[in-house]
Design a protein around this motif. Structure first.
Motif, PDB file in Angstrom:
ATOM      1  N   ARG B  23       0.835  -1.203   0.000  1.00  0.00           N
ATOM      2  CA  ARG B  23       0.000   0.000   0.000  1.00  0.00           C
ATOM      3  C   ARG B  23       0.868   1.250   0.000  1.00  0.00           C
ATOM      4  NH1 ARG B  23      -2.573  -2.748   4.130  1.00  0.00           N
ATOM      5  NH2 ARG B  23      -4.468  -3.815   3.481  1.00  0.00           N
ATOM      6  N   ASP B  24       0.718   2.047  -1.033  1.00  0.00           N
ATOM      7  CA  ASP B  24       1.357   3.374  -1.110  1.00  0.00           C
ATOM      8  C   ASP B  24       2.831   3.334  -0.712  1.00  0.00           C
ATOM      9  OD1 ASP B  24      -1.068   4.589  -1.837  1.00  0.00           O
ATOM     10  OD2 ASP B  24      -1.703   4.496   0.271  1.00  0.00           O
ATOM     11  N   VAL B  25       3.575   2.379  -1.285  1.00  0.00           N
ATOM     12  CA  VAL B  25       4.987   2.246  -0.901  1.00  0.00           C
ATOM     13  C   VAL B  25       5.797   3.371  -1.540  1.00  0.00           C
ATOM     14  CG1 VAL B  25       7.017   0.783  -1.061  1.00  0.00           C
ATOM     15  CG2 VAL B  25       4.782  -0.243  -0.632  1.00  0.00           C
ATOM     16  N   GLU B  26       6.522   4.089  -0.696  1.00  0.00           N
ATOM     17  CA  GLU B  26       7.383   5.165  -1.194  1.00  0.00           C
ATOM     18  C   GLU B  26       8.799   4.943  -0.717  1.00  0.00           C
ATOM     19  OE1 GLU B  26       6.122   9.277  -1.541  1.00  0.00           O
ATOM     20  OE2 GLU B  26       4.328   8.719  -0.412  1.00  0.00           O
ATOM     21  N   LYS B  27       9.749   5.205  -1.611  1.00  0.00           N
ATOM     22  CA  LYS B  27      11.152   5.024  -1.242  1.00  0.00           C
ATOM     23  C   LYS B  27      11.994   6.123  -1.870  1.00  0.00           C
ATOM     24  CE  LYS B  27      15.160   2.023  -1.786  1.00  0.00           C
ATOM     25  NZ  LYS B  27      15.601   1.771  -0.420  1.00  0.00           N
ATOM     26  N   ASN B  31      20.536   9.419  -2.047  1.00  0.00           N
ATOM     27  CA  ASN B  31      20.776  10.728  -2.667  1.00  0.00           C
ATOM     28  C   ASN B  31      19.472  11.482  -2.929  1.00  0.00           C
ATOM     29  OD1 ASN B  31      19.663   9.252  -4.702  1.00  0.00           O
ATOM     30  ND2 ASN B  31      21.473   9.246  -6.012  1.00  0.00           N
ATOM     31  N   ASN B  32      18.400  11.088  -2.169  1.00  0.00           N
ATOM     32  CA  ASN B  32      17.095  11.760  -2.232  1.00  0.00           C
ATOM     33  C   ASN B  32      16.347  11.525  -3.531  1.00  0.00           C
ATOM     34  OD1 ASN B  32      17.205  12.795   0.330  1.00  0.00           O
ATOM     35  ND2 ASN B  32      18.325  14.627  -0.330  1.00  0.00           N
ATOM     36  N   PHE B  33      16.820  10.604  -4.368  1.00  0.00           N
ATOM     37  CA  PHE B  33      16.064  10.275  -5.571  1.00  0.00           C
ATOM     38  C   PHE B  33      14.805   9.526  -5.153  1.00  0.00           C
ATOM     39  CE2 PHE B  33      15.166   7.310  -9.113  1.00  0.00           C
ATOM     40  CZ  PHE B  33      14.829   8.260 -10.062  1.00  0.00           C
ATOM     41  N   HIS B  34      13.658   9.988  -5.636  1.00  0.00           N
ATOM     42  CA  HIS B  34      12.373   9.422  -5.234  1.00  0.00           C
ATOM     43  C   HIS B  34      12.056   8.247  -6.161  1.00  0.00           C
ATOM     44  CE1 HIS B  34       8.105  10.599  -3.628  1.00  0.00           C
ATOM     45  NE2 HIS B  34       8.494   9.390  -3.267  1.00  0.00           N
ATOM     46  N   VAL B  35      12.498   7.053  -5.811  1.00  0.00           N
ATOM     47  CA  VAL B  35      12.431   5.939  -6.763  1.00  0.00           C
ATOM     48  C   VAL B  35      11.049   5.294  -6.787  1.00  0.00           C
ATOM     49  CG1 VAL B  35      13.520   4.422  -5.071  1.00  0.00           C
ATOM     50  CG2 VAL B  35      13.481   3.754  -7.459  1.00  0.00           C
ATOM     51  N   LEU B  36      10.385   5.189  -5.625  1.00  0.00           N
ATOM     52  CA  LEU B  36       9.011   4.677  -5.592  1.00  0.00           C
ATOM     53  C   LEU B  36       8.122   5.803  -5.073  1.00  0.00           C
ATOM     54  CD1 LEU B  36       9.596   1.114  -4.027  1.00  0.00           C
ATOM     55  CD2 LEU B  36       9.351   1.715  -6.452  1.00  0.00           C
ATOM     56  N   ARG B  37       7.090   6.145  -5.861  1.00  0.00           N
ATOM     57  CA  ARG B  37       6.292   7.327  -5.503  1.00  0.00           C
ATOM     58  C   ARG B  37       4.887   6.943  -5.085  1.00  0.00           C
ATOM     59  NH1 ARG B  37       7.887  11.993  -8.772  1.00  0.00           N
ATOM     60  NH2 ARG B  37      10.035  11.670  -9.392  1.00  0.00           N
ATOM     61  N   GLY B  38       4.764   5.921  -4.264  1.00  0.00           N
ATOM     62  CA  GLY B  38       3.440   5.530  -3.815  1.00  0.00           C
ATOM     63  C   GLY B  38       2.863   4.440  -4.702  1.00  0.00           C
ATOM     64  N   VAL B  39       3.370   3.201  -4.534  1.00  0.00           N
ATOM     65  CA  VAL B  39       2.922   2.097  -5.370  1.00  0.00           C
ATOM     66  C   VAL B  39       2.049   1.170  -4.534  1.00  0.00           C
ATOM     67  CG1 VAL B  39       3.666   0.290  -6.943  1.00  0.00           C
ATOM     68  CG2 VAL B  39       5.163   2.240  -6.515  1.00  0.00           C
ATOM     69  N   SER B  40       0.857   0.862  -5.057  1.00  0.00           N
ATOM     70  CA  SER B  40      -0.029  -0.074  -4.376  1.00  0.00           C
ATOM     71  C   SER B  40      -0.276  -1.249  -5.308  1.00  0.00           C
ATOM     72  CB  SER B  40      -1.357   0.588  -4.033  1.00  0.00           C
ATOM     73  OG  SER B  40      -1.133   1.641  -3.121  1.00  0.00           O
ATOM     74  N   TYR B  72      11.953   0.723   2.649  1.00  0.00           N
ATOM     75  CA  TYR B  72      11.112   1.779   2.097  1.00  0.00           C
ATOM     76  C   TYR B  72      10.743   2.702   3.239  1.00  0.00           C
ATOM     77  CZ  TYR B  72       7.555  -1.358   3.937  1.00  0.00           C
ATOM     78  OH  TYR B  72       6.846  -2.179   4.755  1.00  0.00           O
ATOM     79  N   GLN B  73      10.370   3.952   2.898  1.00  0.00           N
ATOM     80  CA  GLN B  73      10.170   4.933   3.968  1.00  0.00           C
ATOM     81  C   GLN B  73       8.688   5.161   4.296  1.00  0.00           C
ATOM     82  OE1 GLN B  73      12.747   5.835   1.493  1.00  0.00           O
ATOM     83  NE2 GLN B  73      14.143   4.910   2.967  1.00  0.00           N
ATOM     84  N   LYS B  74       7.818   4.965   3.314  1.00  0.00           N
ATOM     85  CA  LYS B  74       6.394   5.210   3.566  1.00  0.00           C
ATOM     86  C   LYS B  74       5.574   4.061   3.022  1.00  0.00           C
ATOM     87  CE  LYS B  74       5.750  10.222   3.809  1.00  0.00           C
ATOM     88  NZ  LYS B  74       5.242  11.371   3.030  1.00  0.00           N
ATOM     89  N   GLY B  75       4.364   3.902   3.576  1.00  0.00           N
ATOM     90  CA  GLY B  75       3.477   2.862   3.100  1.00  0.00           C
ATOM     91  C   GLY B  75       3.625   1.593   3.920  1.00  0.00           C
ATOM     92  N   SER B  76       2.969   0.505   3.439  1.00  0.00           N
ATOM     93  CA  SER B  76       3.050  -0.741   4.192  1.00  0.00           C
ATOM     94  C   SER B  76       3.045  -1.923   3.234  1.00  0.00           C
ATOM     95  CB  SER B  76       1.881  -0.846   5.169  1.00  0.00           C
ATOM     96  OG  SER B  76       0.695  -1.097   4.448  1.00  0.00           O
ATOM     97  N   ILE B  77       3.655  -3.013   3.678  1.00  0.00           N
ATOM     98  CA  ILE B  77       3.669  -4.232   2.872  1.00  0.00           C
ATOM     99  C   ILE B  77       3.290  -5.394   3.781  1.00  0.00           C
ATOM    100  CG2 ILE B  77       5.139  -5.869   1.629  1.00  0.00           C
ATOM    101  CD1 ILE B  77       6.730  -3.494   0.604  1.00  0.00           C
ATOM    102  N   GLU B  78       2.405  -6.242   3.266  1.00  0.00           N
ATOM    103  CA  GLU B  78       1.970  -7.402   4.020  1.00  0.00           C
ATOM    104  C   GLU B  78       2.226  -8.625   3.149  1.00  0.00           C
ATOM    105  OE1 GLU B  78      -2.241  -8.364   5.544  1.00  0.00           O
ATOM    106  OE2 GLU B  78      -1.788  -6.353   6.307  1.00  0.00           O
ATOM    107  N   VAL B  79       2.925  -9.610   3.682  1.00  0.00           N
ATOM    108  CA  VAL B  79       3.215 -10.815   2.911  1.00  0.00           C
ATOM    109  C   VAL B  79       2.616 -12.003   3.644  1.00  0.00           C
ATOM    110  CG1 VAL B  79       5.013 -12.316   1.983  1.00  0.00           C
ATOM    111  CG2 VAL B  79       5.354  -9.856   1.987  1.00  0.00           C
ATOM    112  N   ASP B  80       1.723 -12.727   2.988  1.00  0.00           N
ATOM    113  CA  ASP B  80       1.088 -13.896   3.583  1.00  0.00           C
ATOM    114  C   ASP B  80       0.515 -13.568   4.966  1.00  0.00           C
ATOM    115  OD1 ASP B  80       0.228 -16.514   3.630  1.00  0.00           O
ATOM    116  OD2 ASP B  80       2.069 -17.259   4.562  1.00  0.00           O
TER     117      ASP B  80
END
Lengths: 404, 259
Positions: B23-27, B31-40, B72-80
């Motif tokens: 949910r809304d994974v951000e990373k 070097n502050n490059f915003h590689v993931l901008r909120g991926v669900s 990752y810095q924001k969002g959440s991940i749930e596995v199984d």
């Protein structure tokens, strides 16, 4: 490509040069090279002639046989020499056994070069200028190596676990040998002040090598640790030690340490020297191992992590085995210089091989025999260092077998 | 997310059971490059999800967050059903359930093929050696390299190495398999043998997330295809829709470049 048939694709024969052609190609290919060759050969021959003449006529070798026991064991009491012979027997038998176990897969244990080596050492042992009983003991040592190798090979083929038992035997033998030399428990005490010569050199070198290796690995891992305190301590230690000459560390151990300890507490002088050597070498070893660690791609750690291996397992099973293999040449190089650094113990007053040589040279009877004595101990140091060097190359080849 | 469950995959009796929920994974990189901008994204049990996208779009980074190889810095991940946290025990638990295959194989060069496969079951699952070897031999047979079991990785071809890597990941009996560009480092003639193994794995009902540029594989095997670009999930669709009738301009542009 249409004209080439598969049968004609054999590599061209390598042309074997005859001795004359070889000389012409490598040494006399042009006027300048011919002159260079002649001048250098003349210089070498001249030097060699001088050396041979000195060895056979001018040199007075009686200093060596007269002091052979001193060179070997220092001031160790002569009526206790049997203990050292037993230790010698244990080590030669174990060495033979290990050789046999390691070589259990090879087609032939006693190949021609090995047989020549055995024959040469038998002749050498028989000619050593010592009483006949000792010659017999030395020959028995050779026999033990050969017998151990044969037994180890035969038994190693039947019992795959024998290697582990031999490792355990080495571990146990270490304490047995120290007990035999030092005494205590049914044996007369021989103060470590009386230990000396090659025996002391070997004790100091082997104990330091065995102790500094794990310490160096731990420091190298510590330097890469993600825990700041561990990392800072490792960096501080390594950089501090590498900034101090070994001789200064040894002097600190001999002179300054007693000032800090409570008056009653006396730490053995040899122990202090060994601790100094160990602490010193560990810092350098850590840097060698770190080089190996850095050569392991990050993907290895990631793959291990992805499989669920935690950090200790990842390091112990995946990263460290590969890193150590890469660092073998550098690590053995460090061991060789550690072995040579034991000569510095002479400067802090311990009579290891160099120390005992200097005290022999101080004896008016042998005044001025520097060249003979230093040549003699130089050869001894070379034999041990070269053996380590060969062993390291063997180990590398064995670990690389089949992997690339 | 129910609109993405496809009717095209019959082998999905429990299609609604989610295995991975991001949910809304951000990373941001260091070097502050915003590689993931909120991926669900939700990956369901038994599903084969193919992630496509131009290089630098964050697709590898994204799937590597599933087993905590990337933070990752924001969002959440749930596995199984387990929420991913920073706790080491939690991360190890999740990694045991998630197998991963890398672009560069990452086999352990100092161990034989067999030992590569048995290492984790013996040390992590604490299986006895005999059981681990039996399972490993079955897996090596399944990926077609049984006779290479005693060789070292350096003696195998790239395709064989990658198949060993798949067997190694499967040996831990994971519930999910992640493939990070598994064929990108292979010579063209070896791509097929690896894809065949993945195909048979998919038909056995394994939950798979595959980052790849293999359009043929995606068309044939995937239940869903998603496109990532510039750290965002641009499009999610069935393979037919994705390749034949993409909705987004970005997808059309990407497909025009690779097809």
């Amino acid at each position: 490509m249409t004209t080439t048939t598969p049968t004609s694709s054999a590599p061209p024969d390598i042309v074997q040069l005859g001795p004359i052609a070889w000389l012409h190609k490598n040494l006399f290919s042009s006027w300048s090279n011919s002159i260079l060759t002649i001048v250098i050969v003349a210089l070498l021959l001249n030097f060699l002639r001088g050396f041979v003449v000195w060895v056979t006529t001018t040199a007075q070798w009686e200093v060596i046989p007269l002091n052979l026991p001193r060179f070997m064991v220092g001031l160790y009491p002569a009526n206790q020499y049997w203990r050292i012979w037993i230790a010698f027997g244990i080590i030669t038998a174990l060495a033979g056994l290990s050789w046999g176990v390691l070589a259990r897969q090879t087609a032939k244990l006693f190949s021609l070069p090995v047989l020549i080596g055995i024959g040469a050492s038998c002749v050498f042992m028989a000619l050593v200028p010592v009483p006949p009983l000792y010659r017999l003991m030395l020959l028995a040592g050779v026999a033990l190596v050969v017998a151990g190798a044969w037994v180890g090979r035969q038994a190693g083929r039947k019992l795959p676990a024998l290697g582990r038992w031999v490792s355990l035997a080495w571990f146990v033998s270490f304490f047995v040998v120290l007990w035999l030399i030092g005494g205590g428990l049914f044996l007369r005490n021989v103060s470590s002040n009386d230990w000396g010569g090659l025996m002391l050199t070997l004790i100091a070198a082997i104990v330091s090598i065995v102790l500094c290796f794990p310490a160096g690995v731990v420091l190298a891992l510590g330097r890469q640790s993600s825990l700041p305190v561990v990392r800072w301590f490792s960096v501080l230690y390594i950089e501090l030690i590498r900034g101090i000459p070994l001789i200064a560390i040894l002097f600190m151990g001999q002179v300054m340490l007693p000032l800090f300890l409570s008056p009653g507490a006396r730490v053995d002088r040899i122990l202090r020297a060994i601790v100094g050597l160990t602490l010193f070498s560990a810092a350098y070893l850590a840097e060698n191992v770190r080089g190996g660690l850095q050569a392991i791609p990050r993907g290895q750690t990631e793959a291990a992590n992805a499989l669920g291996l935690n950090t200790p397992l990842t390091v112990g099973l995946v990263v460290l085995p590969q890193a150590l293999k890469i660092s073998i040449p550098a690590i053995v190089g460090q061991f060789i210089s550690l072995f040579q650094d034991t000569t510095l113990l002479a400067v802090v007053g311990l009579v290891e091989l160099l120390g005992i040589s200097r005290s022999i040279l101080a004896n008016p009877q042998f005044l001025g025999r520097y060249a003979e004595v230093y040549l003699f101990i130089g050869i001894i140091y070379w034999v041990f260092c070269y053996t380590m060097s060969i062993a390291s190359r063997r180990l590398e080849r064995q670990l690389n077998a089949g992997q690339r | 997310m129910t609109q993405y469950q496809t009717e095209t995959s019959p082998a999905e009796p429990m299609a609604s059971e989610p295995m991975i929920i991001a949910r809304d994974v951000e990373k941001w990189y260091d070097n502050n490059f915003h590689v993931l901008r909120g991926v669900s994204l939700t990956v369901n049990k038994g599903e084969v999800l193919v992630v496509m996208g131009p290089s630098g779009s964050g697709k590898s980074t994204f799937i590597r967050t599933f087993n905590a190889l990337e933070t990752y810095q924001k969002g959440s991940i749930e596995v199984d059903g387990i929420k991913l946290s920073h706790d080491l025990k939690n991360i190890e638990t999740i990694r045991r359930e998630v197998g991963m295959v890398f672009q560069q194989f990452n086999l352990f060069p100092h161990l034989t093929v067999l030992k590569n496969v048995t290492l984790a079951p013996i040390w992590v699952r604490r299986w006895p050696k005999a059981k681990a070897e039996e399972v490993a031999m079955q897996l090596l047979e399944r990926v077609g390299i049984l006779e290479q079991a005693q060789k070292f990785p350096g003696q195998l071809s790239g395709g064989q190495q990658q198949r060993v890597a798949i067997a190694r990941a499967l040996a831990m009996q994971p519930k999910i398999m992640l493939f990070d560009e598994p064929t990108s480092a292979l010579d063209p003639e070896m791509v097929r043998e690896v894809l065949d193994v993945m195909r048979s794995l998919a038909s056995s009902g394994m939950t798979m997330v595959v980052v790849t540029h293999e359009v043929g594989f995606a068309r044939e095997v995937a239940d869903r295809v998603v496109l990532m670009a510039d750290g965002l999930l641009v499009e999610e669709a069935t393979p037919e829709e994705f390749f034949n009738n993409p909705r987004e301009e970005r997808t059309k542009k990407f497909l025009s470049q690779i097809l």
